[in-house]
Design an enzyme around this catalytic site. Structure first.
Site, PDB file in Angstrom:
ATOM      1  N   TRP A   1      -5.119   2.380  12.981  1.00  9.08           N
ATOM      2  CA  TRP A   1      -4.243   2.649  14.134  1.00  9.08           C
ATOM      3  C   TRP A   1      -3.294   1.465  14.382  1.00  9.08           C
ATOM      4  CZ3 TRP A   1      -6.440   6.010  18.621  1.00  9.08           C
ATOM      5  CH2 TRP A   1      -7.160   7.099  18.090  1.00  9.08           C
TER       6      TRP A   1
ATOM      7  N   ALA B   1       0.833  -1.206   0.000  1.00  9.77           N
ATOM      8  CA  ALA B   1       0.000   0.000   0.000  1.00  9.77           C
ATOM      9  C   ALA B   1       0.863   1.250   0.000  1.00  9.77           C
ATOM     10  CB  ALA B   1      -0.910   0.015   1.234  1.00  9.77           C
TER      11      ALA B   1
ATOM     12  N   TYR C   1      -5.925   9.928   0.470  1.00 12.47           N
ATOM     13  CA  TYR C   1      -5.558   8.566   0.854  1.00 12.47           C
ATOM     14  C   TYR C   1      -6.803   7.694   0.965  1.00 12.47           C
ATOM     15  CZ  TYR C   1      -4.236   4.719   3.948  1.00 12.47           C
ATOM     16  OH  TYR C   1      -4.061   3.477   4.501  1.00 12.47           O
TER      17      TYR C   1
ATOM     18  N   LYS D   1      -7.797   4.316  -1.273  1.00 11.21           N
ATOM     19  CA  LYS D   1      -8.080   3.001  -0.691  1.00 11.21           C
ATOM     20  C   LYS D   1      -9.490   2.525  -1.039  1.00 11.21           C
ATOM     21  CE  LYS D   1      -5.762   0.901   1.776  1.00 11.21           C
ATOM     22  NZ  LYS D   1      -4.775  -0.189   1.481  1.00 11.21           N
TER      23      LYS D   1
END
Length: 295
Positions: free
Chosen positions: A151, A60, A125, A129
């Site tokens: 997180w 990613a 971002y 995604k």
């Protein structure tokens, strides 16, 4: 013998996934870090996927702020490349387990986001995604799995827990934001959950679609910092609460990234445990040079 491909194998989650796979018998594992596989190259992806039964995509673009200035480049990795993988998996008859993010949501919900809640990312971002998620769902309606996480921290890459402990040796007090809520998730625990999902998928027990791979419970960055200090034997009162406007960033952040976990029941799997328990497990299991081992 089940044949497994891991993309992004050099990253924090990829390395933990390889460690989990290494504990399993009857697997043949191909580890593809960035140097071994350019996921934006459709032909290279097709060749890499051929012959595998399961593909875990942990590759990613993760630079959230950088994506604001380079959205096309971020989308090439987080969106277009995922479509390449999905098409290759469709051709090879492989199952794809793709890791996504809470950033596909706007972060303004009063309760945890369900897996089928409307998406509306607030930054580039998140948009990149979301493009990848949609490719998996569209191209692999029966054999594609999207696992959103958030997180993330672990032993093998830069992350909030490691940063707090590094700064603890440099400053007496740390000001940490207390107005963003989320679910700290240990990368090794997530890797274990991804393998369990793949097992259920191969056995025909897990419906394709979206799952939420975050730990249970919720806290703020301030709460996570205090818990980190406590487990490291440091004084949590060295952490002081502050607000996000003290730390302006190019990309907006969701104020509340708490995700619901109801979909795991459909696969016959429990959700990940409470974030406090997994944070404690991370400290108990860590050995040098894990970043939370403090001298």
């Amino acid at each position: 013998m089940t044949r497994v491909l891991v993309t992004g194998a050099g990253g924090m989650l990829g390395r933990d996934l390889l460690a989990v796979l290494d504990t399993r018998a009857n697997l043949t594992v191909t580890a593809a870090a960035r140097a071994e596989l350019d996921v934006t190259d459709a032909d290279a992806v097709r060749a890499a996927v051929t012959g595998h039964d399961v593909v875990f995509n942990t590759a990613a673009w993760t630079d959230v702020d950088g994506a604001e200035q380079a959205e096309a480049a971020a989308t090439a990795v987080n969106g277009d490349a995922v479509a390449h993988l999905a098409r290759a998996c469709a051709e090879a008859g492989a199952r794809l387990v793709h890791v996504s993010t809470d950033y596909v949501f706007p972060g303004d919900a009063a309760s945890p986001y369900a897996e089928d809640a409307p998406t509306d990312p607030v930054n580039a971002y998140g948009r990149s995604k979301l493009a990848g998620e949609r490719a998996v769902v569209r191209l692999l309606p029966e054999t594609g799995y999207v696992v959103r996480t958030a997180w993330l921290y672990g032993a093998h890459g830069p992350n909030f827990v490691a940063t707090m402990l590094r700064l603890a040796g440099q400053r007496e007090h740390l000001d940490v934001v207390d107005d963003q809520q989320g679910q700290p998730t240990w990368s090794y625990a997530l890797a274990t959950q991804l393998m369990a999902l793949a097992d259920a998928a191969l056995a025909g027990r897990a419906p394709a679609g979206v799952y939420h791979g975050t730990c249970s419970g919720r806290t703020t960055w301030y709460g996570l910092a205090r818990a980190t200090f406590a487990l490291a034997g440091l004084d949590p009162d060295r952490i002081r609460p502050t607000t996000s406007d003290r730390f302006p960033r190019p990309a907006a952040r969701p104020a509340c990234s708490v995700l619901g976990h109801d979909r795991w029941a459909a696969a016959g799997l429990p959700p990940l445990p409470d974030w406090r328990d997994t944070l404690s497990d991370a400290f108990d299991s860590a050995t040098p040079p894990a970043p939370w081992k403090v001298a």
